[in-house]
Write an enzyme that holds these catalytic residues in place. Structure first.
Site, PDB file in Angstrom:
ATOM      1  N   HIS A 171       0.873  -1.178   0.000  1.00  0.00           N
ATOM      2  CA  HIS A 171       0.000   0.000   0.000  1.00  0.00           C
ATOM      3  C   HIS A 171       0.913   1.232   0.000  1.00  0.00           C
ATOM      4  CE1 HIS A 171      -2.854   2.905   1.799  1.00  0.00           C
ATOM      5  NE2 HIS A 171      -3.816   2.075   1.443  1.00  0.00           N
ATOM      6  N   ASP A 211       3.021  -4.577   8.050  1.00  0.00           N
ATOM      7  CA  ASP A 211       1.799  -3.797   7.879  1.00  0.00           C
ATOM      8  C   ASP A 211       0.633  -4.784   7.973  1.00  0.00           C
ATOM      9  OD1 ASP A 211      -0.498  -2.727   6.814  1.00  0.00           O
ATOM     10  OD2 ASP A 211       0.456  -1.865   5.041  1.00  0.00           O
ATOM     11  N   GLN A 254      -4.579  -5.287   6.788  1.00  0.00           N
ATOM     12  CA  GLN A 254      -5.567  -6.221   6.226  1.00  0.00           C
ATOM     13  C   GLN A 254      -5.635  -7.531   7.012  1.00  0.00           C
ATOM     14  OE1 GLN A 254      -7.808  -5.556   3.952  1.00  0.00           O
ATOM     15  NE2 GLN A 254      -6.980  -3.542   3.488  1.00  0.00           N
ATOM     16  N   LYS A 263     -10.633  -1.098  10.192  1.00  0.00           N
ATOM     17  CA  LYS A 263     -10.779  -2.262   9.301  1.00  0.00           C
ATOM     18  C   LYS A 263     -11.170  -3.513  10.076  1.00  0.00           C
ATOM     19  CE  LYS A 263      -7.348  -0.556   6.036  1.00  0.00           C
ATOM     20  NZ  LYS A 263      -8.024  -0.170   4.809  1.00  0.00           N
ATOM     21  N   CYS A 280      -4.733   2.383  -3.756  1.00  0.00           N
ATOM     22  CA  CYS A 280      -3.488   2.885  -3.134  1.00  0.00           C
ATOM     23  C   CYS A 280      -2.326   1.922  -3.331  1.00  0.00           C
ATOM     24  CB  CYS A 280      -3.669   3.174  -1.646  1.00  0.00           C
ATOM     25  SG  CYS A 280      -4.818   4.504  -1.329  1.00  0.00           S
TER      26      CYS A 280
HETATM   27  N1  PMP Z   1      -1.779  -0.919   4.483  1.00  0.00           N
HETATM   28  C1  PMP Z   1      -2.717  -1.649   3.906  1.00  0.00           C
HETATM   29  C2  PMP Z   1      -2.368  -3.020   3.391  1.00  0.00           C
HETATM   30  C3  PMP Z   1      -4.014  -1.146   3.786  1.00  0.00           C
HETATM   31  O1  PMP Z   1      -4.957  -1.872   3.211  1.00  0.00           O
HETATM   32  C4  PMP Z   1      -4.303   0.144   4.294  1.00  0.00           C
HETATM   33  C5  PMP Z   1      -5.685   0.749   4.167  1.00  0.00           C
HETATM   34  N2  PMP Z   1      -6.267   0.572   2.919  1.00  0.00           N
HETATM   35  C6  PMP Z   1      -3.279   0.860   4.901  1.00  0.00           C
HETATM   36  C7  PMP Z   1      -2.030   0.299   4.980  1.00  0.00           C
HETATM   37  C8  PMP Z   1      -3.504   2.215   5.477  1.00  0.00           C
HETATM   38  O2  PMP Z   1      -4.399   2.144   6.534  1.00  0.00           O
HETATM   39  P1  PMP Z   1      -5.042   3.467   7.147  1.00  0.00           P
HETATM   40  O3  PMP Z   1      -5.563   4.250   5.985  1.00  0.00           O
HETATM   41  O4  PMP Z   1      -6.122   2.948   8.031  1.00  0.00           O
HETATM   42  O5  PMP Z   1      -3.977   4.170   7.875  1.00  0.00           O
END
Ligand code: PMP
Length: 404
Positions: A121, A198, A201, A224, A362
């Site tokens: 991401h 990270d 997910q 999430k 993203c």
């Molecule tokens: N890493 C991953 C794999 C994600 O899916 C996301 C959110 N789509 C993020 C980081 C960022 O998370 P947040 O926007 O809640 O900070």
């Protein structure tokens, strides 16, 4: 397993129509829906104990402080951290990663390397790029194959004593791939590199055991995982959190301040400057309790059923191609239909009450790798059903007829 009807009854938002059709919510990888216990806990916090924490002698402040710290302990237990002070409250995964990337300027020197994977991401790419720009470091990328799996031999080849930190996701948000993080962590440690996972997910789908993984940092977002938006945690090993400089300066993170010098508070407060998202932190604990009441193993097993069913049904659509076909996958199906733009499919299925995400999610480098502008992404949660997947298949077929 669990009673899907009872589970769905826990989520009031699911019981509505959108554009005249029953809502089918398949945008769970972007954010999950919230069970009534979480909604009630938010209201209870503001209705009964709202107060600033850690600095009040009065009763409400103590109640709020206790609730906040009890939540930290719940999360500690949930991820099996050794100490509760290794659990830092954050605004989410992005915040957690930036906290580490910012502090790592103290450990990455010119010519050193930081490694990320090809399926990160943007929030697990950009902070490291910013760090590398700041210190003259180099960003190294672990490549992936056409199935959307990391090429582990290539990862191992790229590791060296220059590697100071490896940052990879546990589960890819755009492909659904579950990465072999334990192996990656062990290999990174073998060259003396730190490792951040990270877990944005993974948190809603998998049991996380940070001691078993032996990762140095693990970031996740509450929103999430059935929790409130703007809540999250960063797990950090005690020795790393002690070495890492604070991210933000301000109230709460200090021992003593004078104009000559400031000394910092002990963990976890050193990294928690300012008034935090008190309600978010407390209610994240409620969300974790809720997930555990369903059982993460039950959740994973049921979602796998949905993944298998959804994959089979969607592949019956002529011209539909799934992007991300890893062996180890969570309940995310990214797809394209012929040359139809994902956005057009998303807009048409929305008219039928179905929420999917379209675009690059993203993860622009992932889209570049597959040479596509984006995908339609259906991501399933444990409150979704096979009937809802059938509705998606019908809607995509309709979109195909209209646009084809
Ligand atoms: N890493 C991953 C794999 C994600 O899916 C996301 C959110 N789509 C993020 C980081 C960022 O998370 P947040 O926007 O809640 O900070």
């Amino acid at each position: 397993m669990f009673d899907i009807k009872a589970v769905r009854a826990d989520f009031p938002i699911l019981n509505q129509t959108v554009n005249g059709k029953p809502l089918v919510y398949f945008d769970n990888a972007a954010t999950s829906q919230k069970p009534q216990v979480v909604i009630d806990a938010i209201s209870k916090y503001y209705g009964e104990i709202n107060s600033n924490i850690h600095r009040g002698v009065h009763t409400l402040s103590q109640l709020a402080t206790d609730a906040y710290e009890i939540s930290r302990q719940k999360i500690q237990k949930h991820i099996n951290a050794k100490h509760s002070y290794e659990v830092l409250f954050t605004a989410g995964t992005t915040h957690g990663i930036n906290l580490v990337a910012n502090g790592f300027a103290a450990f990455v020197k010119a010519g050193d390397e930081v490694m990320v994977s090809a399926m990160e991401h943007h929030s697990n790419i950009v902070p490291w790029q910013m760090l590398c720009e700041r210190v003259g470091g180099k960003l190294v990328v672990i490549p992936m194959n056409e199935n959307g799996e990391l090429i582990i031999e290539e990862f191992e080849k790229r590791l060296s004593d220059k590697t100071k930190l490896v940052a990879v996701n546990h589960i890819s948000n755009s492909l659904g791939t579950i990465n072999p993080v334990k192996h990656i962590i062990d290999k990174a440690h073998a060259v003396g590199a730190a490792i951040l996972i990270d877990g944005a997910q993974a948190a809603p789908h998998l049991k996380i055991d940070v001691q078993e993984l032996n990762c140095d940092f693990y970031a996740l977002s509450g929103h999430k995982a059935c929790g409130p938006t703007g809540s999250g945690i960063l797990y950090g090993k005690e020795e790393w959190l002690n070495k890492l400089p604070p991210y933000q300066g301000g109230g709460e993170m200090i021992k003593e301040v004078s104009f000559e010098k400031t000394t910092y508070a002990d963990l976890p407060h050193k990294f928690e400057a300012g008034t935090p998202n008190i309600e978010g932190g407390i209610v994240l604990g409620t969300a974790i309790d809720y997930l555990n009441s369903i059982g993460l193993d039950n959740i994973a097993a049921y979602e796998h059923e949905l993944l298998v069913y959804g994959t089979e049904k969607l592949l019956e659509i002529e011209g539909l191609k799934i992007i991300g076909t890893a062996n180890e996958k969570t309940s995310v199906i990214s797809f394209n239909v012929g040359n139809i733009h994902p956005y057009d499919i998303g807009a048409i299925v929305d008219k039928m009450g179905i929420a999917v995400r379209t675009g690059h999610h993203c993860t622009q480098p992932v889209m570049d790798f597959f040479k596509i502008p984006g995908t339609v992404r259906a991501s399933f949660a444990f409150y979704n059903t096979k009937e809802e997947i059938d509705a998606l298949v019908t809607a995509v077929k309709k979109a195909q007829t209209m646009l084809g």
